[in-house]
Enzyme design. Structure first.
Site, PDB file in Angstrom:
ATOM      1  N   ASP A 155       0.843  -1.195   0.000  1.00  0.00           N
ATOM      2  CA  ASP A 155       0.000   0.000   0.000  1.00  0.00           C
ATOM      3  C   ASP A 155       0.877   1.244   0.000  1.00  0.00           C
ATOM      4  O   ASP A 155       1.998   1.229   0.544  1.00  0.00           O
ATOM      5  CB  ASP A 155      -0.899   0.019   1.235  1.00  0.00           C
ATOM      6  CG  ASP A 155      -1.987  -1.049   1.195  1.00  0.00           C
ATOM      7  OD1 ASP A 155      -2.319  -1.498   0.085  1.00  0.00           O
ATOM      8  OD2 ASP A 155      -2.491  -1.422   2.272  1.00  0.00           O
ATOM      9  N   ARG A 162      -4.671  -5.002   6.246  1.00  0.00           N
ATOM     10  CA  ARG A 162      -5.808  -4.139   6.601  1.00  0.00           C
ATOM     11  C   ARG A 162      -7.040  -4.975   6.961  1.00  0.00           C
ATOM     12  O   ARG A 162      -7.810  -4.609   7.854  1.00  0.00           O
ATOM     13  CB  ARG A 162      -6.130  -3.185   5.448  1.00  0.00           C
ATOM     14  CG  ARG A 162      -5.129  -2.044   5.299  1.00  0.00           C
ATOM     15  CD  ARG A 162      -5.488  -1.146   4.141  1.00  0.00           C
ATOM     16  NE  ARG A 162      -5.297  -1.786   2.849  1.00  0.00           N
ATOM     17  CZ  ARG A 162      -6.063  -1.571   1.774  1.00  0.00           C
ATOM     18  NH1 ARG A 162      -7.096  -0.752   1.851  1.00  0.00           N
ATOM     19  NH2 ARG A 162      -5.793  -2.174   0.631  1.00  0.00           N
ATOM     20  N   ASP A 211      -7.548   1.596   6.868  1.00  0.00           N
ATOM     21  CA  ASP A 211      -6.282   2.164   7.330  1.00  0.00           C
ATOM     22  C   ASP A 211      -6.514   3.612   7.752  1.00  0.00           C
ATOM     23  O   ASP A 211      -7.647   4.119   7.719  1.00  0.00           O
ATOM     24  CB  ASP A 211      -5.179   2.048   6.271  1.00  0.00           C
ATOM     25  CG  ASP A 211      -5.472   2.834   4.998  1.00  0.00           C
ATOM     26  OD1 ASP A 211      -6.385   3.684   4.995  1.00  0.00           O
ATOM     27  OD2 ASP A 211      -4.778   2.598   3.993  1.00  0.00           O
ATOM     28  N   TYR A 265       5.075  -9.123   8.232  1.00  0.00           N
ATOM     29  CA  TYR A 265       4.675  -7.728   8.412  1.00  0.00           C
ATOM     30  C   TYR A 265       4.703  -7.355   9.892  1.00  0.00           C
ATOM     31  O   TYR A 265       4.329  -8.151  10.755  1.00  0.00           O
ATOM     32  CB  TYR A 265       3.257  -7.502   7.885  1.00  0.00           C
ATOM     33  CG  TYR A 265       3.086  -7.793   6.418  1.00  0.00           C
ATOM     34  CD1 TYR A 265       3.270  -6.807   5.464  1.00  0.00           C
ATOM     35  CD2 TYR A 265       2.741  -9.078   5.982  1.00  0.00           C
ATOM     36  CE1 TYR A 265       3.109  -7.078   4.112  1.00  0.00           C
ATOM     37  CE2 TYR A 265       2.581  -9.360   4.632  1.00  0.00           C
ATOM     38  CZ  TYR A 265       2.763  -8.353   3.706  1.00  0.00           C
ATOM     39  OH  TYR A 265       2.615  -8.621   2.374  1.00  0.00           O
TER      40      TYR A 265
END
Length: 304
Positions: A46, A180, A88, A74
């Site tokens: 992203d 997300r 987000d 992550y």
């Protein structure tokens, strides 16, 4: 038809992507800086996410699927108490709650997100709905039914709790995961809503963010031999496949797209593997009865 301009340069450049830049913009920057004819990346991040973005150049683009299929990790922060339309911090808050779960409640809830799970991608995502990207339709105010997709989550652990509103997590997962969505679904499971506040990909397959080069350094070294020296060989992208050595005769057949003899190794009939000559990748294919049947062939300078 006009030919693409640029150098026939192959290899991997590992970029530590900054926030505020799309993955496509990073690839375009790398292609320009290396004057490369062909480039692509192994897994979108992203725009607001940071971390490892592996950029493949030339023949290395043929190894991209093996990196995107590999596990990646992550590190992210979830803002509890708020859900946004983008899942987000960039989005509009569409639901809120005063409830705040305890550390133990969060840790208990994480268990349901480990293993083979079903995940619905965010409304603002690149998945295609009737041939159009979801985010384009979401920008027009449309709410879509997006089908759930399977995701393998190897590990999801809580690493910190800065305050009651935030929880820090690390996740290792397979291909196609949306962090997300994890934040959104965790918030719903905890009865308090949630969205991603910060996101960083710390490694992807064989590549680590701490080994990545920054955009400023790419700009500073653009069009210089020093930037060429930052390239990793395309073979690094094949790290998760077994390697089989071949003879010059076998390599010649493989380069022409035909089955070629390889020296048997730790592979079984029907396994996928890659063949090398003098350490350089010749082809990827399926091993059958002493031969590799190629599915991808690499065009590289012949040694010696």
């Amino acid at each position: 038809m006009a030919r693409k301009k640029g150098r026939d340069i192959s290899g991997w450049l590992i970029v530590d992507k900054p926030a505020g830049m799309t993955s496509t913009s990073v690839v375009n920057k790398v292609r320009w800086a290396l004057a490369a004819k062909k480039a692509g990346h192994a897994g979108t991040l992203d725009p607001d996410a940071t971390g490892v973005l592996a950029v493949a150049l030339g023949e290395a683009t043929k190894t991209v699927p093996f990196v995107t299929d590999a596990l990646k990790a992550y590190r992210f922060t979830v803002r509890l108490g708020q859900r946004t339309n983008t899942d987000d911090a960039e989005g509009e808050v569409i639901a809120s709650s005063d409830a705040r779960p305890s550390d133990d409640e969060i840790k208990e809830a994480l268990h349901r997100f480990v293993g083979e799970i079903e995940q619905i991608p965010p409304q603002f995502s690149a998945v295609k709905i009737d041939g159009e990207r979801a985010y384009k339709r979401a920008r027009d105010g449309e709410t879509m039914e997006i089908a759930a997709r399977p995701l393998w989550v190897e590990e999801l652990v809580m690493t910190g709790r800065p305050d009651s509103d935030h929880v820090e997590l690390e996740m290792t997962c397979g291909k196609g995961g949306y962090v997300r969505s994890i934040a959104r679904d965790l918030g719903e499971a905890l009865g308090c809503h949630g969205h991603v506040r910060e996101l960083r990909r710390i490694w992807s397959g064989p590549f680590e963010a701490e080994d990545g080069i920054g955009i400023e350094q790419i700009d500073a070294l653009a069009k210089t031999p020093e930037l060429d020296e930052k390239l990793l060989p395309l073979e690094v992208g094949l790290a998760d496949l077994p390697e089989l050595k071949c003879t010059p005769e076998g390599a010649a057949k493989l380069r022409n797209g035909n089955p070629g003899m390889v020296i048997p190794g730790d592979v079984d009939y029907g396994d996928e593997a890659w063949a090398s000559l003098d350490g350089r990748a010749v082809a990827v294919g399926v091993f059958k009865a002493g031969e590799l049947h190629p599915t991808r062939v690499f065009v590289q300078p012949v040694s010696g």
